[in-house]
Design a protein around this motif. Structure first.
Motif, PDB file in Angstrom:
ATOM      1  N   TRP A 129      85.508 125.056  64.340  1.00 20.43           N
ATOM      2  CA  TRP A 129      85.358 124.014  63.333  1.00 20.43           C
ATOM      3  C   TRP A 129      86.551 123.067  63.256  1.00 20.43           C
ATOM      4  CZ3 TRP A 129      83.910 129.017  60.773  1.00 20.43           C
ATOM      5  CH2 TRP A 129      82.531 129.251  60.852  1.00 20.43           C
ATOM      6  N   SER A 151      81.143 121.648  59.871  1.00 12.15           N
ATOM      7  CA  SER A 151      82.514 122.159  59.764  1.00 12.15           C
ATOM      8  C   SER A 151      83.059 122.125  58.343  1.00 12.15           C
ATOM      9  CB  SER A 151      83.436 121.351  60.685  1.00 12.15           C
ATOM     10  OG  SER A 151      82.975 121.396  62.028  1.00 12.15           O
ATOM     11  N   GLY A 152      82.198 121.818  57.365  1.00 14.26           N
ATOM     12  CA  GLY A 152      82.605 121.897  55.965  1.00 14.26           C
ATOM     13  C   GLY A 152      83.152 120.621  55.375  1.00 14.26           C
ATOM     14  N   GLU A 153      82.946 119.488  56.048  1.00 15.04           N
ATOM     15  CA  GLU A 153      83.481 118.206  55.572  1.00 15.04           C
ATOM     16  C   GLU A 153      82.332 117.241  55.273  1.00 15.04           C
ATOM     17  OE1 GLU A 153      86.552 117.669  54.884  1.00 15.04           O
ATOM     18  OE2 GLU A 153      87.449 119.463  55.768  1.00 15.04           O
ATOM     19  N   ARG A 181      79.894 126.361  58.191  1.00 12.42           N
ATOM     20  CA  ARG A 181      81.183 126.892  57.740  1.00 12.42           C
ATOM     21  C   ARG A 181      81.213 127.149  56.237  1.00 12.42           C
ATOM     22  NH1 ARG A 181      86.936 124.017  59.330  1.00 12.42           N
ATOM     23  NH2 ARG A 181      88.256 125.874  59.068  1.00 12.42           N
ATOM     24  N   ASP A 182      80.567 126.277  55.462  1.00  6.12           N
ATOM     25  CA  ASP A 182      80.604 126.350  54.002  1.00  6.12           C
ATOM     26  C   ASP A 182      79.577 127.368  53.520  1.00  6.12           C
ATOM     27  OD1 ASP A 182      80.584 125.962  51.271  1.00  6.12           O
ATOM     28  OD2 ASP A 182      80.664 123.778  51.380  1.00  6.12           O
ATOM     29  N   ARG A 183      80.045 128.463  52.975  1.00 10.56           N
ATOM     30  CA  ARG A 183      79.141 129.517  52.512  1.00 10.56           C
ATOM     31  C   ARG A 183      78.285 129.054  51.327  1.00 10.56           C
ATOM     32  NH1 ARG A 183      77.930 132.583  56.362  1.00 10.56           N
ATOM     33  NH2 ARG A 183      78.316 130.570  57.288  1.00 10.56           N
TER      34      ARG A 183
END
Length: 518
Positions: A353, A385-387, A486-488
């Protein structure tokens, strides 16, 4: 020293033209360089008179790749051979420490005439795009101010056009021009802060008019967006003409980029069968020309997104193949926003990520505002990747410039809006995407979540029923989708939404996801 601006870097008896990517000797003769030797030289020219450790050069030239010192040694050898007798005076080797460029570097802004002249080109069709000869804009009158304004606006157009992934732009040419190339000419009349621009696009070999238009450009502070829209239109016209020609050719007459055109058209339809056929076109292009970066990038995307893996293969093997193709695309064309975005996407799907985020940001910086393809891939890589907020900034401006954007990017935007909390806007974008691409599983998955969270259960059940119908293994696809997020909290939202529709999704998720949720 930035290289985004067109410049000539002069050192010792040499000049490196960043506009055309050519190195010339004291007599103006072009010196051929392999891609990695060129990248090494450019890196050193940006940082002259500094000792660069081998490790730093390996990281700079082969980011995220495991290569041996032999790769760098060979690259340095290629550069020394290109520099010939002056190599010793220009490039110093410090044993067991690294390398240093030992000469002064002067940077000059490249004039229009330095923008990739064709005088040294053979009458061959460019292997990885269409050739467009851009002629200077004609001023409205002969006075000095009108001529200066025409030159300035022409330079603005060139800066925008030169960042194309599919068009190779030149400003002068020898005759005869290569077949299947194009010529763009025009005139400008200054009317206050909003100049009037007339443009004419022709087939270069026969003068057939492809497109002509007259438009009013906005004030300078809003001109970047207007030029991006103009260029996107021009690029679409050129690509469409190329696709028309490719479809009319017999198979034996197709060149590598024709296969890319045919593959890209099929890929855009979104279906699994079409993507499989597109993959065969891209592989044919690579077989004909191993250096065609865009074909490698497309294959990487297809492999990474493949829903059904052939018997005898597993998804992990497909991901490794996809990552290899994406790396090769970046190796071949390191400043291609499309290649870098495909690499970012492959990294994100491989759960690398942090590296994916870096490459996605680079792809956005390299792209124009209207480059929807690269920006969509970069946005999805950022989202995975959580963004999500950064993904929205990358994608929304591009779609705002094109109200007729394809369904795939609109579906991606809908998912990004959903995961940034803008549910109503997300639902509207997802409905638009579904209207044009009704059997696209990612769109339907996000529609289920958006509808549940908005309390529209009928819409959620309808989307889920369609998802079941078009993808019998939809639970497996959902499991895979959730596995690389990536973001749970994103995972939790999807699981809760499908559970609200009566689906026992917890039975299908991987142990790691279940453990995180528990």
């Amino acid at each position: 020293m930035g290289v985004d601006d067109r410049a000539v870097l002069r050192f010792d008896d040499f000049a490196l033209d960043t506009a055309s990517g050519t190195l010339r000797d004291a007599h103006g003769a072009e010196i051929m360089l392999r891609p990695k030797a060129f990248a090494l030289l450019l890196f050193l020219l940006e940082r002259p008179c500094v000792l660069h450790p081998r490790e730093a050069l390996l990281d700079a030239l082969w980011p995220n790749l495991a290569v041996t010192d032999d790769s760098l040694t060979q690259c340095v050898g290629d550069l020394r051979r290109a520099l010939g007798d002056r190599a010793t005076a220009v490039l110093r080797t410090v044993p067991r420490r690294g390398y240093m460029l030992t000469t002064t570097v002067l940077r000059e802004t490249a004039p229009a005439s330095a923008f990739a002249p064709l005088s040294s080109m053979s009458a061959a069709v460019p292997p990885d795009g269409d050739l467009l000869v851009f002629e200077a804009l004609e001023p409205a009158s002969d006075d000095a101010e009108a001529q200066r304004f025409a030159r300035v606006l022409g330079a603005e157009l060139l800066r925008t056009f030169s960042r194309s992934e599919t068009i190779l732009v030149h400003t002068r040419a020898t005759h005869p021009l290569p077949p299947e190339s194009f010529r763009l000419s025009g005139a400008v009349r200054r009317g206050g802060e909003e100049p009037e621009l007339s443009l004419l696009l022709e087939e270069a070999d026969n003068g057939r008019v492809v497109w002509a238009d007259q438009l009013t450009l906005p004030a300078p502070q809003r001109r970047e967006e207007a030029l991006a829209v103009l260029f996107a239109r021009l690029e679409t016209l050129v690509m469409g003409e190329g696709l028309r020609r490719a479809r009319q050719k017999p198979a034996q007459a197709l060149r590598s980029y024709d296969y890319v055109r045919l593959g890209a058209a099929l890929y855009g339809r979104g279906g699994e069968a079409e993507k499989h056929e597109a993959e065969q076109h891209f592989l044919r292009a690579i077989a004909m020309d191993p250096g065609i970066a865009i074909a490698h990038a497309f294959v990487a995307m297809i492999l990474m997104n493949r829903v059904h893996v052939a018997e005898g293969h597993d998804r992990a093997a497909e991901r490794h193949r996809a990552l290899d193709f994406a790396r090769q695309a970046v190796e071949l064309k390191p400043r291609s926003s499309f290649s870098v975005a495909a690499f970012a996407y492959a990294l994100a799907r491989s759960k690398l990520w942090d590296t994916a985020i870096e490459n996605a940001r680079m792809a956005v910086r390299l792209s124009t505002l209207s480059a929807i393809g690269p920006r969509t891939m970069a946005a999805v890589a950022l989202l995975i990747s959580g963004e999500a907020a950064e993904a929205l900034l990358a994608l929304q401006p591009a779609i705002a410039l094109d109200p007729f954007s394809a369904a795939g990017p609109r579906s991606a935007l809908g998912t990004v809006l959903l995961l940034t909390g803008r549910r109503e806007e997300a639902a509207a974008e997802l409905r638009r995407a579904a209207a044009h691409l009704p059997d696209f599983p990612p769109c339907l998955r996000s529609t289920v979540v958006a509808a549940v969270e908005l309390g529209r259960m009928d819409e959620a059940h309808e989307a889920l029923a369609r998802l079941r119908r078009i993808d019998p293994d939809w639970l497996g696809s959902l499991r895979e989708f959730l596995s690389f997020m990536r973001d749970r909290q994103v995972v939790e939202r999807f699981l809760n939404a499908f559970a609200a529709c009566g689906e026992p999704v917890m039975d299908c998720v991987s142990p790691s996801i279940a453990a995180d949720r528990g």
